[in-house]
Write a protein that holds these residues in place. Structure first.
Motif, PDB file in Angstrom:
ATOM      1  N   THR A 163       0.855  -1.192   0.000  1.00  0.00           N
ATOM      2  CA  THR A 163       0.000   0.000   0.000  1.00  0.00           C
ATOM      3  C   THR A 163       0.883   1.230   0.000  1.00  0.00           C
ATOM      4  O   THR A 163       2.117   1.144  -0.011  1.00  0.00           O
ATOM      5  CB  THR A 163      -0.961  -0.004   1.204  1.00  0.00           C
ATOM      6  OG1 THR A 163      -1.963   1.009   0.998  1.00  0.00           O
ATOM      7  CG2 THR A 163      -0.241   0.253   2.516  1.00  0.00           C
ATOM      8  N   TYR A 211      -3.223  -2.127  -2.627  1.00  0.00           N
ATOM      9  CA  TYR A 211      -4.321  -1.156  -2.648  1.00  0.00           C
ATOM     10  C   TYR A 211      -3.772   0.202  -2.248  1.00  0.00           C
ATOM     11  O   TYR A 211      -2.779   0.313  -1.527  1.00  0.00           O
ATOM     12  CB  TYR A 211      -5.459  -1.585  -1.705  1.00  0.00           C
ATOM     13  CG  TYR A 211      -5.190  -1.255  -0.256  1.00  0.00           C
ATOM     14  CD1 TYR A 211      -5.634  -0.058   0.303  1.00  0.00           C
ATOM     15  CD2 TYR A 211      -4.447  -2.123   0.552  1.00  0.00           C
ATOM     16  CE1 TYR A 211      -5.355   0.259   1.634  1.00  0.00           C
ATOM     17  CE2 TYR A 211      -4.170  -1.808   1.874  1.00  0.00           C
ATOM     18  CZ  TYR A 211      -4.629  -0.606   2.402  1.00  0.00           C
ATOM     19  OH  TYR A 211      -4.343  -0.282   3.705  1.00  0.00           O
ATOM     20  N   LEU A 237     -13.683   0.183  -5.282  1.00  0.00           N
ATOM     21  CA  LEU A 237     -14.532  -0.530  -4.339  1.00  0.00           C
ATOM     22  C   LEU A 237     -16.010  -0.369  -4.699  1.00  0.00           C
ATOM     23  O   LEU A 237     -16.407   0.647  -5.273  1.00  0.00           O
ATOM     24  CB  LEU A 237     -14.311  -0.026  -2.907  1.00  0.00           C
ATOM     25  CG  LEU A 237     -12.918  -0.236  -2.314  1.00  0.00           C
ATOM     26  CD1 LEU A 237     -12.920   0.171  -0.836  1.00  0.00           C
ATOM     27  CD2 LEU A 237     -12.433  -1.668  -2.482  1.00  0.00           C
ATOM     28  N   LEU A 246      -9.897   4.808  -4.894  1.00  0.00           N
ATOM     29  CA  LEU A 246      -9.161   3.615  -4.459  1.00  0.00           C
ATOM     30  C   LEU A 246      -8.757   2.785  -5.672  1.00  0.00           C
ATOM     31  O   LEU A 246      -9.490   2.717  -6.654  1.00  0.00           O
ATOM     32  CB  LEU A 246      -9.973   2.719  -3.510  1.00  0.00           C
ATOM     33  CG  LEU A 246      -9.009   1.792  -2.729  1.00  0.00           C
ATOM     34  CD1 LEU A 246      -8.624   2.401  -1.397  1.00  0.00           C
ATOM     35  CD2 LEU A 246      -9.588   0.415  -2.521  1.00  0.00           C
ATOM     36  N   LEU A 248      -7.470  -1.208  -6.135  1.00  0.00           N
ATOM     37  CA  LEU A 248      -7.207  -2.523  -5.556  1.00  0.00           C
ATOM     38  C   LEU A 248      -6.788  -3.451  -6.676  1.00  0.00           C
ATOM     39  O   LEU A 248      -7.526  -3.624  -7.655  1.00  0.00           O
ATOM     40  CB  LEU A 248      -8.460  -3.066  -4.863  1.00  0.00           C
ATOM     41  CG  LEU A 248      -8.428  -4.547  -4.450  1.00  0.00           C
ATOM     42  CD1 LEU A 248      -7.281  -4.822  -3.484  1.00  0.00           C
ATOM     43  CD2 LEU A 248      -9.759  -4.961  -3.843  1.00  0.00           C
ATOM     44  N   HIS A 255      -9.049 -11.116  -4.321  1.00  0.00           N
ATOM     45  CA  HIS A 255      -9.727  -9.844  -4.556  1.00  0.00           C
ATOM     46  C   HIS A 255     -11.022  -9.733  -3.765  1.00  0.00           C
ATOM     47  O   HIS A 255     -11.276  -8.713  -3.108  1.00  0.00           O
ATOM     48  CB  HIS A 255     -10.002  -9.658  -6.052  1.00  0.00           C
ATOM     49  CG  HIS A 255     -10.578  -8.317  -6.391  1.00  0.00           C
ATOM     50  ND1 HIS A 255     -11.923  -8.040  -6.297  1.00  0.00           N
ATOM     51  CD2 HIS A 255      -9.985  -7.173  -6.809  1.00  0.00           C
ATOM     52  CE1 HIS A 255     -12.139  -6.787  -6.654  1.00  0.00           C
ATOM     53  NE2 HIS A 255     -10.977  -6.234  -6.972  1.00  0.00           N
ATOM     54  N   HIS A 259     -11.398  -7.069  -0.926  1.00  0.00           N
ATOM     55  CA  HIS A 259     -12.348  -6.014  -1.281  1.00  0.00           C
ATOM     56  C   HIS A 259     -13.370  -5.820  -0.172  1.00  0.00           C
ATOM     57  O   HIS A 259     -13.627  -4.681   0.261  1.00  0.00           O
ATOM     58  CB  HIS A 259     -13.044  -6.371  -2.599  1.00  0.00           C
ATOM     59  CG  HIS A 259     -14.165  -5.452  -2.966  1.00  0.00           C
ATOM     60  ND1 HIS A 259     -15.449  -5.601  -2.478  1.00  0.00           N
ATOM     61  CD2 HIS A 259     -14.183  -4.356  -3.759  1.00  0.00           C
ATOM     62  CE1 HIS A 259     -16.219  -4.649  -2.967  1.00  0.00           C
ATOM     63  NE2 HIS A 259     -15.477  -3.879  -3.744  1.00  0.00           N
ATOM     64  N   LEU A 262     -11.794  -4.106   2.834  1.00  0.00           N
ATOM     65  CA  LEU A 262     -11.511  -2.694   2.596  1.00  0.00           C
ATOM     66  C   LEU A 262     -12.792  -1.858   2.576  1.00  0.00           C
ATOM     67  O   LEU A 262     -12.794  -0.710   3.028  1.00  0.00           O
ATOM     68  CB  LEU A 262     -10.731  -2.523   1.279  1.00  0.00           C
ATOM     69  CG  LEU A 262      -9.298  -3.069   1.305  1.00  0.00           C
ATOM     70  CD1 LEU A 262      -8.694  -3.018  -0.095  1.00  0.00           C
ATOM     71  CD2 LEU A 262      -8.423  -2.287   2.287  1.00  0.00           C
TER      72      LEU A 262
END
Length: 271
Positions: A163, A211, A237, A246, A248, A255, A259, A262
């Motif tokens: 990140t 992410y 997202l 965002l 990702l 995922h 997801h 997050l």
């Protein structure tokens, strides 16, 4: 001016050659450039003389071979309206400027070609090490002669997740809370300081997922294509496309659970 006969392979070859020269300039200029530093959005958001010089070099090189194309660069912005079918180059001259400033070997030149809002070719070159990652739409992602396939990890609890953090203090505080809540659910976090290289690391499987909130087009364009062409899902997202709110990037097995976590942690929220 509209570009005629767009060929992804040709665009990629141009990007690779231009990025190689730009990376050499960035590497060569480092000792001098870090004595000429300004700030942008905050006192922690730095720009060096090399950022500007490298972008000018990239723009001149692209103009020499494709004078009708549009260009969006981090330092000098957009050069005008893009029309249907026209190629637009998206350039980050030195992604990871703070690493560059401190002599950490995680900074890169990122160049992508976009047509009708779709990235069709991209290259990321680590200027410190010379490592190059490439992708063309529908033709896979590569590091040298090795085709990239992302991580084979299937369990979130064993996932090494990369990140990054914003420059603004309030946003960093929110991102710190997200990381603190995420850590008990994963193997560990890596923060390397260059989004394009993080995306390439995820594509190569050096990390299992990535992410980040707050990426600009030049942070995402080339690395995002490389990640997608390696088989990763690259999204935002809750149905949103990958973008400033965002990004990702994760293999399909990771995922979904990442997801959902997050979303629960409001990773796309905050200031």
């Amino acid at each position: 001016m509209t570009s005629v006969g767009v060929n992804e392979s040709e665009l990629l070859e141009i990007a690779i050659a231009v990025a190689a020269d730009a990376a050499a300039t960035a590497y060569r200029m480092r000792a001098k450039a870090i004595t000429q530093i300004d700030t942008k959005s905050t006192i922690t958001d730095v720009v060096t003389a090399a950022d500007r010089a490298v972008e000018q070099q990239v723009v001149a090189a692209l103009r020499a071979v494709r004078p009708g194309d549009a260009i969006l660069g981090e330092e000098f912005g957009d050069d005008g309206e893009v029309v249907a079918g026209q190629v637009r180059w998206i350039v980050d001259p030195i992604d990871g400027t703070v690493n560059y400033l401190y002599g950490l070997p995680q900074y890169a030149v990122s160049i992508a070609a976009e047509v009708d809002s779709e990235v069709v070719a991209g290259v990321v070159q680590n200027a410190a090490t010379g490592t190059v990652w490439t992708a063309a739409l529908g033709r896979g992602a590569w590091q040298g002669q090795t085709r990239l396939t992302g991580s084979a990890a299937t369990g979130l609890e064993r996932a090494l997740v990369a990140t990054g953090f914003a420059y603004a203090a309030q946003r960093r505080a929110h991102q710190g809370r997200v990381v603190a809540a995420l850590l008990p659910h994963i193997r560990d976090i890596r923060r390397m300081g260059a989004a394009a290289l993080d995306l390439c690391a995820a594509a190569q499987g050096n990390v299992d997922a990535y992410y980040e909130k707050g990426l600009a087009a030049w942070d995402l364009a080339a690395g995002g294509l490389i990640a997608r062409e390696s088989g990763l899902l690259v999204t935002g997202l809750s149905g949103a496309a990958a973008g400033p709110d965002l990004v990702l990037a994760a293999p399909p097995a990771l995922h979904g659970p990442l997801h959902e976590l997050l979303v629960e942690l409001d990773a796309a929220g905050g200031p």
